[in-house]
Design a protein around this motif. Structure first.
Motif, PDB file in Angstrom:
ATOM      1  N   TRP A 660     -22.176  46.528 -42.124  1.00  0.00           N
ATOM      2  CA  TRP A 660     -21.542  45.556 -41.082  1.00  0.00           C
ATOM      3  C   TRP A 660     -20.932  44.600 -41.811  1.00  0.00           C
ATOM      4  O   TRP A 660     -19.975  44.573 -42.769  1.00  0.00           O
ATOM      5  N   LYS A 661     -21.275  43.093 -41.872  1.00  0.00           N
ATOM      6  CA  LYS A 661     -20.803  42.214 -42.295  1.00  0.00           C
ATOM      7  C   LYS A 661     -21.294  41.465 -43.597  1.00  0.00           C
ATOM      8  O   LYS A 661     -20.953  40.452 -44.077  1.00  0.00           O
ATOM      9  N   LEU A 662     -22.441  42.359 -43.933  1.00  0.00           N
ATOM     10  CA  LEU A 662     -23.417  41.681 -44.901  1.00  0.00           C
ATOM     11  C   LEU A 662     -22.899  42.188 -46.452  1.00  0.00           C
ATOM     12  O   LEU A 662     -22.782  43.477 -46.580  1.00  0.00           O
ATOM     13  N   ASP A 663     -23.034  41.384 -47.487  1.00  0.00           N
ATOM     14  CA  ASP A 663     -22.705  41.695 -48.730  1.00  0.00           C
ATOM     15  C   ASP A 663     -23.755  41.131 -49.378  1.00  0.00           C
ATOM     16  O   ASP A 663     -24.549  40.209 -48.954  1.00  0.00           O
ATOM     17  N   LEU A 706     -22.557  36.569 -45.648  1.00  0.00           N
ATOM     18  CA  LEU A 706     -21.949  36.953 -44.193  1.00  0.00           C
ATOM     19  C   LEU A 706     -20.316  36.705 -44.537  1.00  0.00           C
ATOM     20  O   LEU A 706     -19.737  35.881 -44.597  1.00  0.00           O
ATOM     21  N   ASN A 707     -19.671  38.175 -44.745  1.00  0.00           N
ATOM     22  CA  ASN A 707     -18.202  38.129 -44.939  1.00  0.00           C
ATOM     23  C   ASN A 707     -17.447  38.365 -43.702  1.00  0.00           C
ATOM     24  O   ASN A 707     -17.519  39.661 -43.068  1.00  0.00           O
ATOM     25  N   PHE A 711     -13.371  33.799 -43.841  1.00  0.00           N
ATOM     26  CA  PHE A 711     -14.499  32.947 -44.494  1.00  0.00           C
ATOM     27  C   PHE A 711     -15.599  33.833 -44.676  1.00  0.00           C
ATOM     28  O   PHE A 711     -16.343  34.641 -44.068  1.00  0.00           O
ATOM     29  N   ILE A 712     -16.492  33.139 -45.759  1.00  0.00           N
ATOM     30  CA  ILE A 712     -17.601  33.497 -46.393  1.00  0.00           C
ATOM     31  C   ILE A 712     -18.772  32.712 -46.225  1.00  0.00           C
ATOM     32  O   ILE A 712     -18.672  31.594 -46.681  1.00  0.00           O
ATOM     33  N   PHE A 748     -26.963  27.068 -50.246  1.00  0.00           N
ATOM     34  CA  PHE A 748     -26.013  27.384 -49.071  1.00  0.00           C
ATOM     35  C   PHE A 748     -24.668  26.586 -49.181  1.00  0.00           C
ATOM     36  O   PHE A 748     -24.478  25.776 -49.523  1.00  0.00           O
ATOM     37  N   ALA A 749     -23.652  27.674 -49.171  1.00  0.00           N
ATOM     38  CA  ALA A 749     -22.116  27.430 -49.280  1.00  0.00           C
ATOM     39  C   ALA A 749     -21.261  28.290 -48.476  1.00  0.00           C
ATOM     40  O   ALA A 749     -21.838  29.445 -47.708  1.00  0.00           O
TER      41      ALA A 749
END
Length: 754
Positions: A660-663, A706-707, A711-712, A748-749
């Motif tokens: 999905w959107k997870l790296d 979360l990509n 934005f990430i 967290f960034a």
């Protein structure tokens, strides 16, 4: 005790290995009898010059994807599902996972053919590819063995140009060194076609394209040696037309057309200055693209569309008292430039959450933008910010919070504003000019600070070479300290120790007048940033002329305020090595050094380096690390003193796509900061060649991202591995003596760390 620590280290590895073995075994149930799971695909080449990894793109069938190039977790997720697809859990697992890749002999044969063609295009005309299959149970490993042979070399490169006018245009552009051997590759031949096409497209040949160019090759001179001839044909409009000279076009007129009913919001002069297409000039594809680029930089423009129309022109001939008109032999184009307006004004309100070394807070930002202030696409932005942060752990202070209020104004001009520059230079320059002014109010428990800033900057880019440049012509900061608490004065400023004398400099009123130049290079797999900043030299030169007064500490002053003088150099490099579409290794190195001199013995606080945090050595929080092996005051974090004059960052991060959107990422960070002088109350903080490598901190960890492409959101957990500020062996080598409470830091960034 030792066995318990060893268990803590190997237990996670054991769990991962167990899961991997279970997943590997369970995948067999989805492999039909007589077929095989494609476990791995590898390429091997006889020649070291041939990069096998670059040829992997021609392999049509690859094995299942692996996390971190090791674990087939997506396949394992799929195989956890049962065969009953009516159950939602089975459907969900299959959707989340990845279906087993079954070996297909047809795809393997086609891949061999594609690899052979790719090698031939690289000049290895006698290349062959062999297949080898290794079967173990229901799994198959497929090896492609590449045998390129010897490359073909071009002995002579000739040009045959049928169009006499084009021959004259290209005469000075053709390669005169025709006997220089070059490897016979499709890429090099196609690049020559593109080069000549580009030259002609910029010389008025609006309808010319590279299909008018073809090649013939003669290999009779000997083995692996060829003579190549480039043929440039005459113009043929269609299959029934007679070949003629290629039409060469001159711009007849340039017309501006509003893109909507509101008309033009830009002045006519701005439209003309950003248009490089000019009446009377030959058509140029480069000028066309630069015109598009110029309008894309204008914030007042939403989009631009440029169309060309052939315009008939006539020559007049006088016969007696009458004129007759005949069609002109020159070809003409009318350029219609359609410009659509952007929304001129926007207002936005944005809440923020803040976390500074564990102190939580909130902020709000109110922004206003005007994209066409003077009808020349001048971009005015106003930003108002208010922030509050609860500060803990400060003893002896009445207030335990932090307040900040600021206003910033930026006015950007989409052109190079400077005297003595020609109009043509300004038109062809991609530079923007910016003037800014700001006021910042900070109220901390220890002190109150006011900062006034203003700047005049230039920014320009060179897209063809992936370069951008920043030049700060003048950048002024005025730091004003209206109040300092008695506790802070007693603990840091009024004592006579070396450290407090140095700190006192950073909590006095101060002028910083600096210039700077920055260069940025960014491509698909590389990024480089370099910046030089010089402060105080201009004021120092004026002080010698006008004899500025000196204060009680011997510092020269302007309006009774000391000015800073220093040189600062920063270098940052990132390289990304891509293994496949899901896995990559990012390597990063950063080095910075700032040297106070002349009117300064200490850097201004805002210019000092700090280490730790989400973009540095992630086993430490912001300002927890350094300088050197300095441990703070009594082992506690020292916000004021854990800064330095020099910084080193070294990072390696393995990045993988999950689903999905997870790296995810696994990383190792190293680095620290140091001071250039030996300060008594920062023991171990000075940079020394014989000791600095012993003071490099090391951390390791895992990250989840979360990509969303634009934005990430990043979550990183870092563990200390080697701690230069230690009190025991366990503390020093935390890798072998892990302690979550002591060594773990969560970050967290937004965005990647580098």
């Amino acid at each position: 005790m030792l066995s318990l620590k060893l268990y803590r280290l190997i237990a996670p590895v054991f769990v991962v290995m167990t899961i991997f073995i279970v997943v590997a075994c369970s995948s067999d149930k989805f492999v039909p009898d007589g077929q095989y799971l494609l476990d791995k695909v590898e390429l091997h080449s006889d020649k070291k010059d041939v990069n096998s990894s670059l040829l992997m793109q021609y392999v049509r069938q690859k094995g299942n994807s692996r996390w971190f190039s090791l674990f087939k977790i997506p396949l394992g997720t799929y195989t956890m599902a049962g065969k009953d697809t009516t159950r939602w859990i089975n459907r969900t697992l299959r959707k989340m996972g990845e279906e087993p890749v079954l070996y297909d002999s047809v795809q393997a044969r086609l891949s061999s053919e594609d690899l052979t063609v790719a090698l031939q295009n690289m000049g290895y005309m006698n290349a062959t590819v062999d297949l080898e299959k290794k079967v173990r149970g229901k799994k198959l490993v497929l090896n492609y063995f590449l045998h390129p042979g010897e490359p073909y070399i071009i002995d002579r490169f000739n040009y045959e140009i049928e169009d006499s006018v084009i021959r004259r245009v290209l005469e000075s552009q053709l390669n005169s060194d025709t006997k220089r051997p070059r490897q016979f590759t499709v890429t090099s031949l196609d690049n020559e076609r593109k080069r000549l096409t580009h030259i002609l497209n910029d010389s008025g040949y609006y309808r010319f394209h590279k299909d008018f160019i073809y090649y013939t090759a003669d290999s009779t001179q000997g083995r692996q040696h060829v003579n190549v001839t480039l043929h440039l044909m005459k113009y043929v409009e269609n299959s029934n037309s007679t070949p003629t000279l290629h039409p060469r076009y001159v711009i007849n007129s340039v017309n501006f057309i509003p893109g909507d009913s509101t008309g033009f919001h830009l002045r006519k002069g701005i439209l003309e200055d950003n248009t490089l297409i000019e009446k009377g000039k030959y058509f140029s594809a480069t000028d066309l693209q630069k015109t598009y680029n110029n309008f894309s930089r204008l914030g007042a423009v939403r989009y631009t569309n440029i169309n060309f129309r052939e315009a008939p022109r006539y020559d007049s001939l006088k016969i007696g008292k009458a004129f007759t008109y005949t069609t002109s032999s020159t070809h003409y184009l009318d350029a219609d430039i359609q410009v659509s307006n952007n929304k001129p004004n926007t207002i936005s309100f944005q809440p923020e959450g803040t976390n500074t070394a564990g102190d939580l807070g909130a902020a709000v930002v109110l922004s206003y933008q005007n994209r066409n202030l003077f009808r020349g696409s001048e971009h005015l932005s106003l930003e108002f910010r208010a922030a509050f942060e609860a500060i803990k752990g400060l003893e002896g202070y009445k207030n335990s919070d932090y307040e900040e209020y600021s206003v910033q104004a930026h006015l950007r001009f989409p052109r190079f504003l400077a005297p003595f520059l020609s109009k043509e230079f300004k038109r062809r320059s991609s530079a923007t000019s910016e003037v800014s002014v700001g006021w910042n109010l900070q109220n901390r428990p220890e002190f109150h600070r006011r900062v006034f800033s203003s700047a005049w900057k230039y920014h320009w880019s060179n897209p063809a070479h992936h370069l951008t440049y920043d030049f700060d012509l003048l950048n002024l900061s005025y730091v004003y300290m209206p109040w300092i608490s008695e506790t802070f004065k007693h603990d840091y400023l009024d004592n006579v120790t070396t450290r407090n004398a140095i700190l006192r400099y950073n909590y006095q009123d101060l002028f910083i007048l600096r210039t700077g130049f920055g260069l940025n290079y960014s491509s698909t797999n590389y990024a480089l940033r370099a910046k030089v900043e010089l402060a105080g030299n201009m004021l120092n030169a004026l002080s010698g002329i006008f004899r500025f007064k000196e204060n009680s500490e011997g510092k020269r002053t302007l309006f009774n305020i000391a000015y800073a003088q220093y040189a600062k150099f920063d270098f940052d490099y990132t390289k990304v090595i891509r293994f496949d579409e899901r896995n990559a290794l990012a390597l990063h190195g950063g080095l910075g050094i700032a040297i106070p001199y002349g009117n300064s013995t200490v850097l201004p606080f805002e210019k000092r380096y700090f280490s730790g945090g989400a973009n540095s050595v992630r086993g430490w929080s912001v300002r927890e690390l350094g300088p050197g092996k300095f441990r703070g005051v009594d082992g506690r974090i020292d916000f004021i003193n854990q800064t330095g004059d020099m910084k080193l960052d070294l990072n390696a991060e393995y990045r993988t796509h999950l689903f999905w959107k997870l790296d995810a990422a696994a990383f190792v960070d190293a680095g620290n900061i140091w001071t250039l002088r030996d300060y008594a109350d920062q023991p171990g903080g000075q940079f020394l060649f014989k000791d600095f490598y012993k003071q490099i901190a090391v951390a390791y960890g895992l990250g989840l991202r979360l990509n969303f492409d634009y934005f990430i959101i990043r979550f990183d957990g870092g563990m200390k591995a080697i701690n230069p500020a230690y009190t025991s062996v366990e503390d020093h080598y935390a890798l072998w003596h892990p302690n979550l409470k002591r060594d773990f830091t969560f970050h967290f960034a937004v965005g990647l760390p580098f």
